[in-house]
Design a protein around this motif. Sequence first.
Motif, PDB file in Angstrom:
ATOM      1  N   LEU A 108       0.802  -1.219  -0.125  1.00 11.38           N
ATOM      2  CA  LEU A 108      -0.181  -0.080   0.215  1.00 11.38           C
ATOM      3  C   LEU A 108       0.757   1.298   0.020  1.00 11.38           C
ATOM      4  CD1 LEU A 108      -2.901  -0.960   2.392  1.00 11.38           C
ATOM      5  CD2 LEU A 108      -3.083  -0.791  -0.235  1.00 11.38           C
ATOM      6  N   ALA A 109       1.937   1.083  -0.918  1.00  8.96           N
ATOM      7  CA  ALA A 109       2.985   2.358  -0.913  1.00  8.96           C
ATOM      8  C   ALA A 109       3.231   2.529  -2.305  1.00  8.96           C
ATOM      9  CB  ALA A 109       4.211   1.747  -0.266  1.00  8.96           C
ATOM     10  N   ALA A 124       7.594  -4.957   0.715  1.00  4.12           N
ATOM     11  CA  ALA A 124       6.265  -5.862   0.365  1.00  4.12           C
ATOM     12  C   ALA A 124       5.941  -6.870   1.541  1.00  4.12           C
ATOM     13  CB  ALA A 124       6.233  -6.450  -0.963  1.00  4.12           C
ATOM     14  N   ARG A 125       7.071  -7.516   1.919  1.00  2.33           N
ATOM     15  CA  ARG A 125       6.743  -8.432   3.238  1.00  2.33           C
ATOM     16  C   ARG A 125       6.118  -7.805   4.361  1.00  2.33           C
ATOM     17  NH1 ARG A 125       8.352 -13.514   1.500  1.00  2.33           N
ATOM     18  NH2 ARG A 125       8.840 -13.555  -0.603  1.00  2.33           N
ATOM     19  N   LEU A 126       6.775  -6.647   4.752  1.00  3.44           N
ATOM     20  CA  LEU A 126       6.202  -5.843   5.883  1.00  3.44           C
ATOM     21  C   LEU A 126       4.950  -5.410   5.602  1.00  3.44           C
ATOM     22  CD1 LEU A 126       9.374  -3.377   6.234  1.00  3.44           C
ATOM     23  CD2 LEU A 126       8.570  -4.994   8.091  1.00  3.44           C
ATOM     24  N   GLY A 127       4.542  -5.053   4.076  1.00  3.39           N
ATOM     25  CA  GLY A 127       3.152  -4.697   4.029  1.00  3.39           C
ATOM     26  C   GLY A 127       2.160  -6.017   4.249  1.00  3.39           C
ATOM     27  N   HIS A 135      -2.155  -1.149   9.786  1.00  2.00           N
ATOM     28  CA  HIS A 135      -1.157  -0.046   9.762  1.00  2.00           C
ATOM     29  C   HIS A 135      -1.877   1.097   9.005  1.00  2.00           C
ATOM     30  CE1 HIS A 135       2.687   1.870   9.614  1.00  2.00           C
ATOM     31  NE2 HIS A 135       2.892   1.658   8.462  1.00  2.00           N
ATOM     32  N   TYR A 136      -2.022   0.807   7.775  1.00  2.00           N
ATOM     33  CA  TYR A 136      -2.321   1.991   6.879  1.00  2.00           C
ATOM     34  C   TYR A 136      -3.910   2.539   7.311  1.00  2.00           C
ATOM     35  CZ  TYR A 136      -3.469   4.261   2.158  1.00  2.00           C
ATOM     36  OH  TYR A 136      -3.752   5.309   1.379  1.00  2.00           O
ATOM     37  N   GLN A 137      -4.639   1.698   7.463  1.00  2.00           N
ATOM     38  CA  GLN A 137      -6.071   2.353   8.366  1.00  2.00           C
ATOM     39  C   GLN A 137      -5.645   3.287   9.563  1.00  2.00           C
ATOM     40  OE1 GLN A 137      -7.982  -1.528   8.038  1.00  2.00           O
ATOM     41  NE2 GLN A 137      -9.495  -0.570   6.868  1.00  2.00           N
ATOM     42  N   ARG A 138      -4.765   2.941  10.206  1.00  2.00           N
ATOM     43  CA  ARG A 138      -4.375   3.733  11.593  1.00  2.00           C
ATOM     44  C   ARG A 138      -4.103   5.107  11.070  1.00  2.00           C
ATOM     45  NH1 ARG A 138      -5.894   3.395  16.826  1.00  2.00           N
ATOM     46  NH2 ARG A 138      -4.292   4.107  18.182  1.00  2.00           N
ATOM     47  N   GLY A 139      -3.560   5.459   9.921  1.00  2.00           N
ATOM     48  CA  GLY A 139      -3.149   6.725   9.500  1.00  2.00           C
ATOM     49  C   GLY A 139      -1.828   6.595   9.140  1.00  2.00           C
ATOM     50  N   TRP A 140      -0.924   5.844   9.004  1.00  2.00           N
ATOM     51  CA  TRP A 140       0.437   5.743   8.580  1.00  2.00           C
ATOM     52  C   TRP A 140       0.575   5.872   6.919  1.00  2.00           C
ATOM     53  CZ3 TRP A 140       3.431   7.433  12.168  1.00  2.00           C
ATOM     54  CH2 TRP A 140       3.378   6.901  13.384  1.00  2.00           C
ATOM     55  N   HIS A 141       1.289   6.456   6.710  1.00  2.00           N
ATOM     56  CA  HIS A 141       1.575   6.510   5.045  1.00  2.00           C
ATOM     57  C   HIS A 141       2.604   5.518   4.802  1.00  2.00           C
ATOM     58  CE1 HIS A 141       2.838   9.150   1.364  1.00  2.00           C
ATOM     59  NE2 HIS A 141       2.264   7.896   0.974  1.00  2.00           N
ATOM     60  N   PRO A 159       6.196 -15.509   9.610  1.00  2.00           N
ATOM     61  CA  PRO A 159       5.226 -15.960   8.576  1.00  2.00           C
ATOM     62  C   PRO A 159       5.310 -15.497   7.081  1.00  2.00           C
ATOM     63  CG  PRO A 159       4.427 -16.025  10.691  1.00  2.00           C
ATOM     64  CD  PRO A 159       5.449 -15.045  10.853  1.00  2.00           C
ATOM     65  N   PHE A 160       5.979 -14.263   7.199  1.00  2.00           N
ATOM     66  CA  PHE A 160       5.815 -13.464   6.151  1.00  2.00           C
ATOM     67  C   PHE A 160       7.145 -13.445   5.241  1.00  2.00           C
ATOM     68  CE2 PHE A 160       2.219 -11.914   8.902  1.00  2.00           C
ATOM     69  CZ  PHE A 160       1.177 -12.058   8.086  1.00  2.00           C
ATOM     70  N   ILE A 161       8.104 -13.847   5.881  1.00  2.00           N
ATOM     71  CA  ILE A 161       9.364 -13.739   5.228  1.00  2.00           C
ATOM     72  C   ILE A 161       9.914 -15.036   5.143  1.00  2.00           C
ATOM     73  CG2 ILE A 161       9.850 -11.355   6.195  1.00  2.00           C
ATOM     74  CD1 ILE A 161      11.697 -12.681   8.159  1.00  2.00           C
TER      75      ILE A 161
END
Length: 449
Positions: A91-92, A128-131, A138-144, A240-242
């Motif tokens: 989402l970046a 992307a893995r962090l995403g 994270h995005y909905q909380r307001g972080w860009h 789990p994502f990496i």
Amino acid sequence: MTLAEFVASAIPPVEGRHAAARALLDTIGVMLAGASESAAASVQQVVAQESSGLQCSVLGTRLRTSATNAALANGTAGHAHDYDDMCFVSLAHPSAPLVAAGLAIAELSGATGRALLEAYVVGFEIEARLGRAMNPRHYQRGWHCTSTLGTIGAAAAASRLLGFDAAVSVHALSIAASEASGLKENFGTMVKPFHAGLAARNGVLAALLAQAGLTASGSAIEGPQGFLAAMDSESSALLPFIADLGGRWEILDSGITVKLYPSCAATHPALDALLDLKYRDGFDAADVDRIDIGVDAITPTVLLHEHPSTGLEGKFSMPFCAAAAVVDGHVGLATFAADRLADPIVAGMRERVAMHVDPTLDAGAPPLTQARVQVTLKDGRVLGAVANGARGYPDRPATSEQLAAKFLSCAGVALPETRAREALAALQCIDGAADVRTVIDLCGSGGAT
């Protein structure tokens, strides 16, 4: 494999380098187009005053400055028009920070084109893995995410170019985790593109500090008071994502979305559907009674400006973008100029556009990728279309011809046509460049100062 081990030892596939080369071409083009924008000019004024080192180029200008300042200026310019690419996993906007950071370190070190592309892929994968781990919460909380995840991605790319082993890479990524920030409340202002510059600058700074011996906690990302916890990650665990890092490549699986409109990506599915209806049915603004656009629940948290007063706000306004598309038949760089924003026909059409959350859209689809458009004409006809994605998305990728045309259009803002075409040719062969500085030189001598 840990993130740091991946930075040090990953072997990106050839196809990944090809994807990175397309992203590099597209991003340098939008950097050149953005170099004269207000946000970029403000940053250039500051870096010109603080330029004690002259190693690195500010694209589209005659400025030379330090690696960190070049990354800051080029990253800001790359996002100034909101025309840079997107990734719907992170989402970046991944490329503005990654390319800006990579160019600065590549110019500093005299890296090859292949090394630059591999560094881009490494940074993209980690971002992307962090995403995957952190979004959508994270995005909905307001972080860009361009700024938060982008800082760590930029640090990874810079670390790779500097040849760090896993031990030093840990420190660079952990330093970057403490630098990362960026608030969505600033969408529609000059601070939004500045976020991309900050991510690039902070990533370069993190790598240079690690190289100089600054150490950090090895658990700064996953620890109980680390990046994931503090920034409201969807998942508290990254492993789990990496687990398949180096075996599966996000750049190939989820891909990069090239933007064919210089507006927020959340407007693109609706713009595609609306323009297709306009060309199919031949209506213009005078024929339209109203336009209703259904979107997912996240889109209204991004498209904040129903009545935009500036071009930057217009990029985050569904009513304005839709109105301009109907009136002009296209959405381009000139759409967001002051005269178009104030145009009475566009303004009148804007008042007849309504956006709402549509609960019937696929809840499992990536955020910002769907729209249901209904156009009610004054003669009583009702036209409708549903968009899942848009042109330029990975499943409908921009052609090489579209990328080249977009690059030349953008580069022409800062460079003479001959120089723009030379830069295009060099970037199309970047994988084989023995020294990236020969390519950067073609992009760094525009008319701005």
